[in-house]
Design a protein around this motif. Structure first.
Motif, short mmCIF file in Angstrom:
data_model
loop_
_atom_site.label_atom_id
_atom_site.label_comp_id
_atom_site.label_asym_id
_atom_site.label_seq_id
_atom_site.Cartn_x
_atom_site.Cartn_y
_atom_site.Cartn_z
N ASN A 195 36.84 -67.93 -52.41
CA ASN A 195 36.14 -66.73 -52.87
C ASN A 195 36.18 -65.63 -51.82
O ASN A 195 35.96 -65.89 -50.63
CB ASN A 195 34.68 -67.04 -53.22
N LEU A 196 36.44 -64.41 -52.29
CA LEU A 196 36.42 -63.23 -51.42
C LEU A 196 35.30 -62.31 -51.87
O LEU A 196 35.17 -62.02 -53.07
CB LEU A 196 37.75 -62.47 -51.49
N THR A 197 34.51 -61.83 -50.93
CA THR A 197 33.48 -60.83 -51.22
C THR A 197 33.68 -59.66 -50.28
O THR A 197 33.63 -59.82 -49.05
CB THR A 197 32.05 -61.40 -51.03
N PHE A 198 33.91 -58.49 -50.85
CA PHE A 198 34.16 -57.29 -50.03
C PHE A 198 32.83 -56.60 -49.76
O PHE A 198 32.23 -55.99 -50.65
CB PHE A 198 35.15 -56.38 -50.76
N LEU A 199 32.37 -56.70 -48.52
CA LEU A 199 31.07 -56.17 -48.12
C LEU A 199 31.17 -54.74 -47.61
O LEU A 199 30.16 -54.15 -47.24
CB LEU A 199 30.47 -57.07 -47.04
N GLY A 200 32.36 -54.20 -47.58
CA GLY A 200 32.60 -52.82 -47.15
C GLY A 200 34.04 -52.45 -47.42
O GLY A 200 34.82 -53.27 -47.92
N ALA A 201 34.40 -51.22 -47.12
CA ALA A 201 35.77 -50.71 -47.35
C ALA A 201 36.20 -50.93 -48.80
O ALA A 201 37.35 -51.22 -49.08
CB ALA A 201 36.77 -51.36 -46.39
N ALA A 202 35.26 -50.78 -49.73
CA ALA A 202 35.54 -50.88 -51.16
C ALA A 202 35.37 -49.49 -51.75
O ALA A 202 34.27 -48.94 -51.74
CB ALA A 202 34.60 -51.87 -51.84
N SER A 203 36.47 -48.89 -52.20
CA SER A 203 36.49 -47.50 -52.68
C SER A 203 36.07 -46.52 -51.59
O SER A 203 35.58 -45.44 -51.87
CB SER A 203 35.60 -47.32 -53.92
N THR A 204 36.26 -46.92 -50.36
CA THR A 204 35.99 -46.07 -49.22
C THR A 204 36.82 -46.58 -48.05
O THR A 204 37.39 -47.67 -48.12
CB THR A 204 34.49 -46.05 -48.85
N VAL A 205 36.90 -45.79 -46.97
CA VAL A 205 37.79 -46.18 -45.86
C VAL A 205 37.04 -46.66 -44.63
O VAL A 205 37.61 -46.80 -43.56
CB VAL A 205 38.72 -45.01 -45.46
N THR A 206 35.74 -46.93 -44.74
CA THR A 206 35.00 -47.43 -43.58
C THR A 206 34.19 -48.66 -43.97
O THR A 206 34.09 -49.03 -45.13
CB THR A 206 34.05 -46.35 -43.01
N GLY A 207 33.59 -49.28 -42.94
CA GLY A 207 32.72 -50.43 -43.18
C GLY A 207 33.47 -51.71 -43.54
O GLY A 207 32.92 -52.56 -44.25
N SER A 208 34.69 -51.88 -43.06
CA SER A 208 35.50 -53.04 -43.44
C SER A 208 34.81 -54.36 -43.09
O SER A 208 34.52 -54.63 -41.93
CB SER A 208 36.86 -52.98 -42.74
N LYS A 209 34.57 -55.17 -44.11
CA LYS A 209 34.01 -56.52 -43.95
C LYS A 209 34.39 -57.31 -45.19
O LYS A 209 34.06 -56.89 -46.30
CB LYS A 209 32.48 -56.51 -43.87
N THR A 210 35.03 -58.44 -45.02
CA THR A 210 35.35 -59.29 -46.17
C THR A 210 34.94 -60.72 -45.87
O THR A 210 35.40 -61.30 -44.88
CB THR A 210 36.85 -59.25 -46.50
N LEU A 211 34.08 -61.25 -46.71
CA LEU A 211 33.64 -62.64 -46.59
C LEU A 211 34.62 -63.55 -47.33
O LEU A 211 34.96 -63.29 -48.48
CB LEU A 211 32.23 -62.79 -47.17
N VAL A 212 35.08 -64.59 -46.65
CA VAL A 212 35.99 -65.58 -47.24
C VAL A 212 35.27 -66.93 -47.22
O VAL A 212 34.87 -67.40 -46.16
CB VAL A 212 37.31 -65.67 -46.47
N GLU A 213 35.12 -67.54 -48.41
CA GLU A 213 34.42 -68.81 -48.52
C GLU A 213 35.32 -69.86 -49.16
O GLU A 213 35.94 -69.61 -50.20
CB GLU A 213 33.15 -68.65 -49.36
N PHE A 214 35.38 -71.03 -48.56
CA PHE A 214 36.16 -72.13 -49.11
C PHE A 214 35.70 -73.43 -48.46
O PHE A 214 35.23 -73.43 -47.31
CB PHE A 214 37.65 -71.93 -48.85
N SER A 215 35.80 -74.54 -49.21
CA SER A 215 35.34 -75.84 -48.71
C SER A 215 33.95 -75.65 -48.11
O SER A 215 33.05 -75.14 -48.76
CB SER A 215 36.32 -76.39 -47.68
N ASN A 216 33.76 -76.06 -46.87
CA ASN A 216 32.46 -75.86 -46.20
C ASN A 216 32.56 -74.78 -45.14
O ASN A 216 31.78 -74.77 -44.18
CB ASN A 216 31.99 -77.18 -45.57
#
Length: 449
Positions: free
Chosen positions: A5-26
């Motif tokens: 699973n990917l969750t984009f916590l920033g840089a979504a429809s904008t060019v700052t605040g880049s953060k992407t959460l990646v979740e898998f297994s534990n």
């Protein structure tokens, strides 16, 4: 097989605040941890808690050292993150400069009453740096449930793309991709056999104009000589300032009659230039040539340097940060020089929405700055050939190199118009799914993973 699973916590429809959460297994990891930049209402997002338990994050991976990719790190550490932070050597060095400057700016803004609280101080930055682990490029690192590799992205010193191998699927985070024709930075390496691609889209809706920075600067200098004025160039302290000075070095070498004094007043720009000199072996050009090029400018470090600038008579060039005229020393110089018709304000790259630079591009000439109103009478122009980002053609090359294997492409780090335009472009060529990501949405890579 478990989902990724990917969750984009920033840089979504904008060019700052880049953060992407990646979740898998534990495992939970975050790619980039950037601050939001721009107008006050955008920056306010930095004070809002992201929907993540910081202590549960195992790792943070950084693509590069710009504030919109690393500036949130001390907040995560203050709130419980105690895992490992992985990045290249150049990125770690730039992050230290960027974060310490950010802490000092916050302290000053609090004292001046511009903000009500600071997000972190220099102690928090030092604590954050203790979690860093440097990784070599083009080297595969094995973890218990995944492997990863950093590859060259161009853009700035130390910038990388990151390839993860999770559940036998290759997922690439492009980070910010540089240009193949960058004057001093290496060309980006294109990944291969990628199944899922998270791709920046800053210039997804347009190509850079075909031009030559050296000759463009020559024309600007000729105009400033004719008016006997000052050529003020707002420039980012990281990469842009160094490229500008290098292009001026080439210009003065090939066209000696164009030579006029060059001053650089950017405390961070000075530190970054020294770093570039030390790590010049990571650049496209020889270290000896780079160090020689930097000598054509007077970098403001000591009292007598500022005395020389104060006594300088036009025409001369003054480079100062920030590049979007959104803060820093350039504000003072903008107020000083933009009032006079004989001077030129030369914007040298991307101008984010809401910034003075962006408003200048869109024709605004009256501003309230430093507590008073002022009208811009100076000539305003853009050095469009100086962008550090790949354009639409460069981004398409990144996709084309992996078209055979790609199952999904996630577009982040772009204004909504740019994302939508590039999404339509890719959908018109390929059959795989193209997603313009939305903030805080969870995207599952599904059974394909």
């Amino acid at each position: 097989m478990e989902d990724i699973n990917l969750t984009f916590l920033g840089a979504a429809s904008t060019v700052t605040g880049s953060k992407t959460l990646v979740e898998f297994s534990n495992t939970k990891l975050i790619v980039d941890s950037g601050m939001f930049q721009g107008p006050k209402e955008v920056q306010e997002q930095n004070s809002k808690k992201i929907p993540v338990v910081y202590s549960e994050i195992d790792y943070i991976f950084l693509t590069h050292g710009h504030l919109d990719h690393c500036g949130y790190l001390p907040i995560m550490v203050k709130n419980g993150f105690h895992g490992k932070i992985f990045c290249s050597e150049g990125t770690k060095e730039i992050v230290e400069i960027i974060l310490k400057d950010s802490a000092r700016v916050q302290k000053y803004d609090l004292k001046e009453g511009k903000i009500n609280e600071i997000l972190y101080d220099e102690y928090d930055v030092d604590n954050t740096l203790s979690f860093f682990h440097i990784r070599e490029l083009d080297t595969k690192y094995e973890m218990q449930s995944f492997s990863y590799e950093f590859i060259e992205a161009g853009h700035i010193l130390g910038a990388t793309s990151i390839i993860f191998n999770i559940n036998n699927k290759r997922i690439c985070f492009s980070g910010d991709i540089g240009r193949v024709d960058d004057a001093i930075h290496n060309s980006p390496n294109l990944p291969d056999n990628i199944d899922f691609l998270v791709l920046e889209s800053t210039y997804g809706n347009r190509n850079h104009e075909l031009s030559f920075p050296c000759l463009d600067l020559k024309a600007q200098i000729q105009k400033i000589k004719e008016t006997n004025g000052v050529l003020l160039i707002p420039a980012f302290a990281v990469a842009r300032t160094q490229i500008l000075v290098f292009e001026l070095f080439l210009l003065f070498r090939d066209f000696p009659n164009s030579k006029i004094p060059v001053f650089v007043d950017s405390p961070m720009g000075v530190k970054v230039t020294h770093l570039y000199e030390r790590l010049a072996h990571n650049l496209k050009i020889e270290g000896k040539v780079f160090r020689e090029a930097m000598k054509i400018a007077k970098f403001m470090e000591f009292g007598n340097d500022f005395d020389k600038l104060a006594k300088a008579k036009p025409p001369f060039i003054l480079i100062s940060s920030s590049g979007m005229i959104s803060g820093g020393k350039v504000i003072k110089y903008f107020d000083m020089f933009a009032k006079h018709e004989k001077n030129t304000i030369l914007l040298s790259g991307y101008q984010g929405s809401g910034t003075i630079g962006n408003q200048l591009v869109n024709g605004k000439r009256k501003f309230k700055i430093l507590g008073h109103k002022m009208e811009v009478r100076a000539r305003v122009d853009q050095l469009k050939s100086m962008s550090a980002h790949a354009d639409r053609s460069g981004l398409k090359s990144y996709v084309e190199a992996n078209a055979k294997n790609l199952k999904k492409v996630f577009l982040n780090h772009g204004e909504i118009e740019s994302v939508n335009d590039f999404k339509q472009t890719l959908e018109g060529i390929y059959d795989f799914e193209v997603i313009g990501v939305e903030k805080d949405n969870v995207y599952s890579l599904g059974d394909e993973a």
